[in-house]
Design an enzyme around this catalytic site. Structure first.
Site, PDB file in Angstrom:
ATOM      1  CB  CYS A   1     -13.939  10.618   2.335  1.00  9.88           C
ATOM      2  SG  CYS A   1     -14.245   9.193   1.253  1.00  9.88           S
TER       3      CYS A   1
ATOM      4  CG  ASP B   1      -2.007   1.056   1.141  1.00  9.44           C
ATOM      5  OD1 ASP B   1      -2.340   1.472   0.021  1.00  9.44           O
ATOM      6  OD2 ASP B   1      -2.484   1.496   2.201  1.00  9.44           O
TER       7      ASP B   1
ATOM      8  CB  CYS C   1     -21.069  -1.237   2.423  1.00 14.94           C
ATOM      9  SG  CYS C   1     -21.259  -1.468   0.638  1.00 14.94           S
TER      10      CYS C   1
ATOM     11  CB  CYS D   1     -22.470  -7.370  -3.597  1.00 15.13           C
ATOM     12  SG  CYS D   1     -20.875  -6.963  -2.853  1.00 15.13           S
TER      13      CYS D   1
END
Length: 324
Positions: free
Chosen positions: A324, A238, A299, A293
């Protein structure tokens, strides 16, 4: 019972989609030996003289299942590899596992011993998500994360060879990080909540150290088995422009959920991804093709700012980072 064999699912592979069966011949064989595959023999010998079946099956990396009766062929098979109803690639003409496949099985075993949970192998083909990523950036959905839109970063995300020129395969591993909430969290508004992934040691350091140890092991194992003069690699956690979730899906780790994360059946998405880019070609794992899903919106509805936008016309999950 001289016609009885031991059928072992070694339990060291960490991949629910695979089942490798090893058949060990009891000491009734004419030469008096018990024959093992190398990865099941702690001494890496072809034969274990005088070893009883109990001792063999108690090998910590070998024993998981039990004793099965197999009366079809009571002859001495000298370590035959058998998978019921299926013929697997990577075997020689008499059914023994090819050296590179043995290396992959042992690599998985090593990764599990290092504390990793799942291991898959991805090829190094150009990204199939490049167009989607370009459109996402051009729409400004990356918000203030300008580094995601740098031309060099966009280019490298589309081609692994821009990161490592001679990459031939990618080992994808997962590290679980789920921790239950403390009593009263998050129901008590007076208490701050730290994200689960940040409640322990820095995952970049933890996972990268394990990947580097795995790289050292791969280099030594490939050398000792005559598969390579040396193995070079790059451990990635990452910290650079690689589409690691796409590689995870290719390696069979999970599917892209509407939360934009990889989801693994019965484990969810509470895991880190680590990559080990290698200049050693390894056979790829079957990709995770299914999408589970369905009509679920859990979510999407739980997000407090509406940053998760669901799926686009191609089925790809979309996030607006500006929310966000």
């Amino acid at each position: 019972n001289r016609d009885q064999r031991i059928d072992l699912d070694s339990g060291i592979h960490g991949d629910e989609g695979e089942s490798f069966f090893r058949i060990l011949i009891p000491p009734g064989c004419p030469d008096g030996g018990v024959h093992l595959f190398e990865e099941l023999d702690a001494g890496f010998q072809d034969r274990v003289e005088g070893a009883g079946l109990y001792d063999v099956t108690r090998h910590p990396q070998a024993f998981r299942s039990g004793i099965w009766n197999d009366l079809a062929d009571p002859g001495c098979g000298h370590g035959r590899r058998v998978s019921p109803g299926t013929t697997h690639a990577g075997t020689d003409p008499i059914g023994n596992e090819a050296p590179v496949n043995r290396l992959v099985a042992d690599l998985r075993a090593k990764a599990l011993r290092l504390g990793l949970q799942n291991v898959g192998i991805s090829g190094v083909e150009a990204s199939g998500h490049r167009r989607f990523y370009q459109d996402w950036v051009e729409a400004g959905l990356h918000g203030e994360m300008a580094y995601l839109a740098r031309p060099e970063s966009v280019s490298r995300r589309g081609d692994l060879r821009r990161t490592m020129e001679h990459v031939r395969s990618v080992v994808v591993v997962t590290q679980d990080y789920f921790q239950p909430d403390s009593p009263g969290v998050p129901g008590d508004p007076s208490r701050g909540v730290v994200a689960r992934y940040a409640r322990g040691e820095d995952y970049h350091d933890l996972l990268k150290n394990r990947l580097q140890e795995l790289l050292i092991w791969v280099d030594g194992a490939a050398r000792s088995r005559g598969l390579a003069d040396a193995v070079s690699g790059f451990a990635y956690v990452d910290t650079g422009p690689i589409l690691e979730r796409e590689l995870g899906q290719r390696a069979g780790v999970g599917w892209f959920g509407k939360n934009t994360m990889l989801i693994r059946p019965r484990q969810g998405s509470y895991f880190f991804l680590g990559l080990l880019l290698l200049d050693l070609p390894l056979p790829p794992s079957p990709p995770f093709e299914a999408h589970h899903c369905g009509m679920c919106r859990a979510c999407l509805d739980a997000g407090p700012t509406g940053a998760l936008l669901g799926q686009d016309e191609s089925g790809a999950p979309v996030m607006d980072a500006r929310r966000c």
